[in-house]
Design an enzyme around this catalytic site. Structure first.
Site, PDB file in Angstrom:
ATOM      1  N   GLU A   1       0.868  -1.179   0.000  1.00 19.79           N
ATOM      2  CA  GLU A   1       0.000   0.000   0.000  1.00 19.79           C
ATOM      3  C   GLU A   1       0.899   1.222   0.000  1.00 19.79           C
ATOM      4  O   GLU A   1       1.622   1.472   0.959  1.00 19.79           O
ATOM      5  CB  GLU A   1      -0.895   0.015   1.239  1.00 19.79           C
ATOM      6  CG  GLU A   1      -1.700   1.297   1.396  1.00 19.79           C
ATOM      7  CD  GLU A   1      -2.271   1.463   2.798  1.00 19.79           C
ATOM      8  OE1 GLU A   1      -2.411   2.631   3.232  1.00 19.79           O
ATOM      9  OE2 GLU A   1      -2.556   0.453   3.469  1.00 19.79           O
TER      10      GLU A   1
ATOM     11  N   ARG B   1       1.175  10.238   1.159  1.00 18.60           N
ATOM     12  CA  ARG B   1       1.683  11.211   2.128  1.00 18.60           C
ATOM     13  C   ARG B   1       2.992  11.846   1.670  1.00 18.60           C
ATOM     14  O   ARG B   1       3.638  12.560   2.431  1.00 18.60           O
ATOM     15  CB  ARG B   1       1.856  10.540   3.496  1.00 18.60           C
ATOM     16  CG  ARG B   1       0.534  10.285   4.187  1.00 18.60           C
ATOM     17  CD  ARG B   1       0.720   9.758   5.591  1.00 18.60           C
ATOM     18  NE  ARG B   1       0.851   8.310   5.612  1.00 18.60           N
ATOM     19  CZ  ARG B   1       1.146   7.608   6.694  1.00 18.60           C
ATOM     20  NH1 ARG B   1       1.382   8.222   7.849  1.00 18.60           N
ATOM     21  NH2 ARG B   1       1.226   6.291   6.648  1.00 18.60           N
TER      22      ARG B   1
ATOM     23  N   LYS C   1     -10.535  -1.577   6.648  1.00 18.21           N
ATOM     24  CA  LYS C   1      -9.282  -1.361   7.365  1.00 18.21           C
ATOM     25  C   LYS C   1      -9.612  -1.038   8.819  1.00 18.21           C
ATOM     26  O   LYS C   1     -10.358  -0.086   9.092  1.00 18.21           O
ATOM     27  CB  LYS C   1      -8.527  -0.206   6.712  1.00 18.21           C
ATOM     28  CG  LYS C   1      -7.241   0.206   7.408  1.00 18.21           C
ATOM     29  CD  LYS C   1      -6.593   1.341   6.625  1.00 18.21           C
ATOM     30  CE  LYS C   1      -5.320   1.842   7.281  1.00 18.21           C
ATOM     31  NZ  LYS C   1      -4.669   2.899   6.467  1.00 18.21           N
TER      32      LYS C   1
END
Length: 231
Positions: free
Chosen positions: A58, A62, A146
């Site tokens: 993943e 950011r 998640k």
């Protein structure tokens, strides 16, 4: 006879993770969560993880390099299954899909982002940490969620408690936040856990130094745990 809600059914179909993708993520057992500052590090990092038999990652949005990292990995390391995380806006969902993301992940349950992912056909796992979050995600057609932040919220005992009322609906979870090699086996034994999110597999200091052997060693360690728990 009642009329089927075709809009809702099509939403569920769009949001679903394909069976082969679910199986692949279950088999690898862990999704390496990566924050990469330099695009040049993307391919060697992906190859280092693959050398340790971790085949799912993943890439978090950011850093400015994230989408370029995605494009390079898809082009040069096609064996790697690449998702994009920290998707916070509908625009980012579109950007992730256009750059080649296989799936999307978010830290929370944002209805606008989930709806856009459904519209464009991006399999999506929103973040949940309360029963209300789970209800909202299920209503939006999501079945893979998640669980974040995992350990600060109460860890596996808490997950079992909040998941229990929904398990008959086929919901599964990717725990992330405080999960590591020390507690991975306990989580992997839980039927509701599809795979773990592993930010510890590629620490920023190892990436900065280009210590790919150390990252392969971390990947091999968790792969050994997965293989013991899920032979």
């Amino acid at each position: 006879m009642p009329v089927a809600n075709t809009g809702f059914l099509s939403c569920i179909q769009a949001m679903s993770f394909p069976a082969d993708l679910r199986q692949q993520l279950h088999q690898t057992g862990v999704i390496a969560v990566l924050m990469i500052d330099r695009a040049d590090d993307a391919v060697p990092l992906a190859r280092a993880l693959l050398a340790g038999e971790v085949s799912g990652i993943e890439l978090t949005l950011r850093t400015d390099a994230a989408l370029e990292c995605l494009r390079r990995i898809r082009a040069e390391v096609p064996e790697m299954t690449v998702g994009v995380g920290t998707i916070l806006t509908p625009k980012q969902a579109n950007e992730a899909l256009e750059a080649g993301a296989t799936f999307g992940v978010a830290p929370g349950m944002n209805p606008r982002v989930v709806a856009e992912a459904a519209r464009i056909g991006l399999p999506f796992a929103p973040g949940v940490c309360t029963p209300t979050d789970i209800e909202l995600a299920l209503e939006a057609g999501c079945r893979l969620l998640k669980f974040f932040p995992c350990e600060p919220c109460g860890g596996l005992p808490y997950l079992r408690t909040i998941a229990a009322p929904f398990m008959h609906l086929g919901v599964q979870f990717i725990p992330l936040g405080g999960v590591n090699a020390a507690n991975a086996a306990t989580y992997l034994k839980e039927p509701s856990v599809l795979a773990l999110g592993g930010s510890w597999l590629a620490p920023k200091d190892l990436i900065a130094r280009g210590d790919w052997q150390a990252i392969t060693a971390l990947a091999s360690e968790i792969t050994g745990i997965v293989q013991q728990v899920r032979p």
